[in-house]
Motif scaffolding. Structure first.
Motif, mmCIF file in Angstrom:
data_model
loop_
_atom_site.group_PDB
_atom_site.id
_atom_site.type_symbol
_atom_site.label_atom_id
_atom_site.label_comp_id
_atom_site.label_asym_id
_atom_site.label_seq_id
_atom_site.Cartn_x
_atom_site.Cartn_y
_atom_site.Cartn_z
ATOM 1 N N THR A 14 0.832 -1.207 0.000
ATOM 2 C CA THR A 14 0.000 0.000 0.000
ATOM 3 C C THR A 14 0.865 1.255 0.000
ATOM 4 O O THR A 14 0.586 2.219 -0.733
ATOM 5 C CB THR A 14 -0.936 0.012 1.217
ATOM 6 N N LEU A 15 1.926 1.255 0.810
ATOM 7 C CA LEU A 15 2.852 2.391 0.829
ATOM 8 C C LEU A 15 3.472 2.592 -0.550
ATOM 9 O O LEU A 15 3.575 3.725 -1.043
ATOM 10 C CB LEU A 15 3.939 2.155 1.883
ATOM 11 N N GLY A 16 3.885 1.497 -1.176
ATOM 12 C CA GLY A 16 4.465 1.590 -2.513
ATOM 13 C C GLY A 16 3.477 2.134 -3.528
ATOM 14 O O GLY A 16 3.833 2.950 -4.381
ATOM 15 N N LEU A 17 2.223 1.724 -3.434
ATOM 16 C CA LEU A 17 1.190 2.210 -4.353
ATOM 17 C C LEU A 17 0.922 3.699 -4.158
ATOM 18 O O LEU A 17 0.673 4.428 -5.123
ATOM 19 C CB LEU A 17 -0.097 1.407 -4.154
ATOM 20 N N ILE A 18 0.966 4.148 -2.905
ATOM 21 C CA ILE A 18 0.773 5.578 -2.617
ATOM 22 C C ILE A 18 1.880 6.399 -3.278
ATOM 23 O O ILE A 18 1.622 7.414 -3.942
ATOM 24 C CB ILE A 18 0.742 5.835 -1.095
ATOM 25 N N PHE B 27 11.432 3.285 -7.276
ATOM 26 C CA PHE B 27 11.505 2.953 -5.848
ATOM 27 C C PHE B 27 10.206 2.328 -5.376
ATOM 28 O O PHE B 27 10.208 1.328 -4.648
ATOM 29 C CB PHE B 27 11.807 4.214 -5.033
ATOM 30 N N SER B 28 9.075 2.910 -5.775
ATOM 31 C CA SER B 28 7.780 2.398 -5.338
ATOM 32 C C SER B 28 7.539 0.985 -5.868
ATOM 33 O O SER B 28 7.060 0.108 -5.134
ATOM 34 C CB SER B 28 6.656 3.331 -5.792
ATOM 35 N N MET B 29 7.900 0.736 -7.132
ATOM 36 C CA MET B 29 7.699 -0.592 -7.708
ATOM 37 C C MET B 29 8.641 -1.615 -7.086
ATOM 38 O O MET B 29 8.264 -2.772 -6.868
ATOM 39 C CB MET B 29 7.894 -0.532 -9.223
ATOM 40 N N GLY B 30 9.863 -1.188 -6.771
ATOM 41 C CA GLY B 30 10.787 -2.081 -6.081
ATOM 42 C C GLY B 30 10.253 -2.478 -4.716
ATOM 43 O O GLY B 30 10.353 -3.644 -4.296
ATOM 44 N N LEU B 31 9.661 -1.516 -4.018
ATOM 45 C CA LEU B 31 9.053 -1.778 -2.707
ATOM 46 C C LEU B 31 7.909 -2.774 -2.844
ATOM 47 O O LEU B 31 7.771 -3.693 -2.030
ATOM 48 C CB LEU B 31 8.548 -0.459 -2.115
ATOM 49 N N ILE B 32 7.099 -2.604 -3.877
ATOM 50 C CA ILE B 32 5.969 -3.513 -4.112
ATOM 51 C C ILE B 32 6.472 -4.918 -4.448
ATOM 52 O O ILE B 32 5.985 -5.914 -3.900
ATOM 53 C CB ILE B 32 5.078 -2.974 -5.250
ATOM 54 N N THR C 140 9.357 -6.377 -3.751
ATOM 55 C CA THR C 140 10.053 -7.054 -2.654
ATOM 56 C C THR C 140 9.093 -7.576 -1.588
ATOM 57 O O THR C 140 9.506 -8.341 -0.710
ATOM 58 C CB THR C 140 11.074 -6.110 -1.983
ATOM 59 N N HIS C 141 7.832 -7.178 -1.670
ATOM 60 C CA HIS C 141 6.826 -7.695 -0.728
ATOM 61 C C HIS C 141 5.772 -8.508 -1.472
ATOM 62 O O HIS C 141 4.594 -8.546 -1.096
ATOM 63 C CB HIS C 141 6.185 -6.543 0.061
ATOM 64 N N ASN C 142 6.239 -9.178 -2.546
ATOM 65 C CA ASN C 142 5.419 -10.139 -3.291
ATOM 66 C C ASN C 142 4.186 -9.510 -3.918
ATOM 67 O O ASN C 142 3.152 -10.173 -4.067
ATOM 68 C CB ASN C 142 4.994 -11.302 -2.376
ATOM 69 N N GLY C 143 4.270 -8.240 -4.262
ATOM 70 C CA GLY C 143 3.147 -7.561 -4.886
ATOM 71 C C GLY C 143 3.347 -7.397 -6.376
ATOM 72 O O GLY C 143 4.402 -7.709 -6.938
ATOM 73 N N SER C 144 2.323 -6.900 -7.035
ATOM 74 C CA SER C 144 2.367 -6.651 -8.472
ATOM 75 C C SER C 144 1.331 -5.590 -8.792
ATOM 76 O O SER C 144 0.343 -5.442 -8.074
ATOM 77 C CB SER C 144 2.062 -7.936 -9.252
ATOM 78 N N THR C 145 1.566 -4.847 -9.847
ATOM 79 C CA THR C 145 0.581 -3.847 -10.275
ATOM 80 C C THR C 145 -0.205 -4.338 -11.486
ATOM 81 O O THR C 145 -0.899 -3.570 -12.138
ATOM 82 C CB THR C 145 1.273 -2.514 -10.629
ATOM 83 N N GLY C 146 -0.091 -5.641 -11.777
ATOM 84 C CA GLY C 146 -0.799 -6.175 -12.934
ATOM 85 C C GLY C 146 -0.117 -5.746 -14.201
ATOM 86 O O GLY C 146 1.103 -5.814 -14.318
ATOM 87 N N GLY C 147 -0.895 -5.313 -15.174
ATOM 88 C CA GLY C 147 -0.310 -4.727 -16.372
ATOM 89 C C GLY C 147 0.226 -5.728 -17.366
ATOM 90 O O GLY C 147 -0.339 -6.800 -17.575
ATOM 91 N N THR C 148 1.377 -5.378 -17.969
ATOM 92 C CA THR C 148 1.895 -6.166 -19.082
ATOM 93 C C THR C 148 2.407 -7.531 -18.668
ATOM 94 O O THR C 148 2.588 -8.395 -19.524
ATOM 95 C CB THR C 148 3.026 -5.396 -19.796
#
Length: 298
Positions: free
Chosen positions: A21-25, A134-139, A141-149
């Motif tokens: 959530t922090l990374g997405l913000i 930085f935000s995407m790296g944070l996401i 490293t905590h097993n997250g993804s923004t979907g997309g391509t």
């Protein structure tokens, strides 16, 4: 108590969602403050959404959600329910955060202000891409993804012998190059690729830094006390190696320990407190897998 909770499965999941959530913000703020006002794009679905916004005025979060939702539905049908619930969470959360970030920074006329001033497109590109990375790296490293391509890449990979990396790179090249159709300005295309380069570099730096660990080799007569201290206070395993002094010929035990980079200073202080005369070497290692570190790949 807090440490014990974070070591539980539920605690790790809660921590992951907080950091995602922090990374997405941060991700949403980067777009609203630096990239959108200066009409800069990059790869991925966010890049497509930005181009649609520049061309039609349809707000970025709308097309972002529609494209991701459609891709996710197709992926679930073709690939099955293999995508993490975190990806779905990120799509919904980022849709809201992109809207919120833009609403917070808009001026009285409803426009996104150029906070760096006019003519600062390149600086906005560099700063925005770095924060985005930085935000995407944070996401990540905590097993997250923004979907997309990566969803598109997974679908193509199922039917064609094309790697994920190549497919994502191809998508990004097509997306960034297509902004020429909107602006008829190759400078914008160059800015797009510059953004992608900075973004990729920062993501790699953040991800690799998070995975980096430190290996200690400690030579001391108080090897047992040092090993106990590392096990109990640093909460890391140790291994004894049999050694022999090259000059003295005396047998000795060598303590080998691998710790997180953030624990390196505490480990050095612990050894110094137990045996100020200890001889110790330290080396950085990456890709440490097993209990207490990253899960084994394969």
């Amino acid at each position: 108590m807090k440490l014990n909770f974070l070591n539980t499965k539920i605690g790790r999941e809660v921590n992951d969602y907080i950091m995602i959530t922090l990374g997405l913000i941060i991700y949403a703020i980067s777009w609203a403050v630096f990239l959108l006002p200066y009409e800069i794009t990059t790869g991925g679905v966010s890049g497509i959404s930005a181009i649609i916004y520049y061309a039609t005025g349809i707000e970025m979060q709308v097309s972002y959600f529609v494209i991701n939702a459609a891709s996710l539905l197709v992926a679930l049908k073709i690939l099955g329910p293999k995508f993490s619930i975190k990806t779905i969470y990120a799509i919904f959360a980022l849709t809201f955060l992109l809207w919120l970030a833009q609403e917070l920074v808009k001026d009285e006329a409803g426009n996104l202000p150029k906070l760096l001033g006019e003519g600062q497109d390149f600086m906005a590109c560099v700063i925005g891409a770095s924060i985005l990375g930085f935000s995407m790296g944070l996401i990540f490293t905590h097993n997250g993804s923004t979907g997309g391509t990566d969803i598109i890449a997974a679908i193509v990979n199922k039917y064609r012998d094309v790697s994920f990396g190549k497919m994502i790179m191809l998508c990004d090249i097509v997306i960034i190059s297509s902004c020429y159709l909107i602006f008829h300005d190759w400078r914008r295309v160059v800015f797009g690729f510059t953004t992608l380069i900075f973004l990729t570099f920062v993501i790699d730096y953040v991800v690799n830094s998070a995975q980096q660990s430190v290996q200690f080799m400690i030579f001391s007569k108080k090897h047992k006390e040092i090993a106990d201290g590392i096990s109990k206070k640093i909460n890391r395993g140790v291994t004894f190696l049999d050694g022999q002094g090259g000059y003295s010929g005396e047998p000795m035990k060598v303590v080998v320990a691998i710790v997180k980079k953030s624990q390196a200073l505490d480990t050095m202080r612990l050894v110094k407190d137990i045996d100020p005369n200890a001889f110790m070497s330290q080396s950085n290692v990456a890709g440490v897998y097993g209990q207490g570190f990253s899960k084994l790949k394969g």
